[in-house]
Enzyme design. Sequence first.
Site, PDB file in Angstrom:
ATOM      1  N   SER A 180       0.775  -1.219   0.003  1.00  0.00           N
ATOM      2  CA  SER A 180       0.106   0.002   0.126  1.00  0.00           C
ATOM      3  C   SER A 180       0.750   1.271  -0.036  1.00  0.00           C
ATOM      4  CB  SER A 180      -0.847   0.165   1.172  1.00  0.00           C
ATOM      5  OG  SER A 180      -1.478   1.344   1.392  1.00  0.00           O
ATOM      6  N   TYR A 193      -2.397  -0.865  10.500  1.00  0.00           N
ATOM      7  CA  TYR A 193      -2.235  -1.597   9.163  1.00  0.00           C
ATOM      8  C   TYR A 193      -0.977  -1.127   8.245  1.00  0.00           C
ATOM      9  CZ  TYR A 193      -4.304  -1.058   4.350  1.00  0.00           C
ATOM     10  OH  TYR A 193      -4.240  -1.284   2.905  1.00  0.00           O
TER      11      TYR A 193
END
Length: 290
Positions: A180, A193
């Site tokens: 990401s 995360y």
Amino acid sequence: MPDEQQTEFPPQIQDRQPGIEAEMTPRPCDRMEGWRPAGKLTGKVALITGGDSGIGRAVAIGFAKEGADVAILYKDEHEDAEETRRLVEAEGRRCHAAAGDIGDSGFCRGAVEGAVQALGGRLDVLVNNAAEQHVCEDLADIGDDQVERTFRTNILGMIWVTRAALPHMPDGAAIINTTSITAYRGSPQLVDYASTKGAILAFTRSLSQQLWTSRKIRVNAVAPGPIWTPLIPASFDEQRTAEHGKSAQMGRAGQPDECAPSYIFLASEADSSYINGQTLHPNGGTVVNG
């Protein structure tokens, strides 16, 4: 192709992770309708975690259009998974689907074995894509259970699936991991995360060196920016969801169809034979220098 003028979405929220695509308004563009296939993956077999919706669905359909049979692993989004299966089979390819918790190493082993048995005894491409995220403004409020849950789904499950898949992957196969933009920029609301996504980056770089030396298996990653997937209404409040992607340099969220070509490129030995340990960045123009 996505509507490039759409910079705002209707306010919406879902109360479960990782989210249901069938409940989103508008639905993500993830059917690869404008893709022109060239037989890049003819005769290949691919396994995609989180393949029921969003980026995973677009990759599954893109792979099928390029000639691959596809297995998808997903948690419990049965309606979404059945739609992905239908769309893959509409391209004339086989699709095997298995539901369960990727945070359970036993499920990972069994699901990989089931996919291998269903689709001919081998795996040519592995896409580790499943993930979850939980918004939290203060580190002190992130509970032990949440941290463990996020790490189990996002990085431990990735390691377990890869470990189970490797005995069934021929020399010269390809592994593609979804990291990401948060691995490079961080995220004050998604600390656990973002940490898992940084771990995925290190996992990709390390495994690429190990597997190329021993088996000529290429390991690369894709680091999407803000993409319109079920994870968004399942993670953020209505206002944040409505404005998703506005901070990107292009001023809008991306669509799964805009990410899938990166995975097709990295899966195709003809296209990416000289690429290993690298990361592609479909993120709407943000320069992350990584």
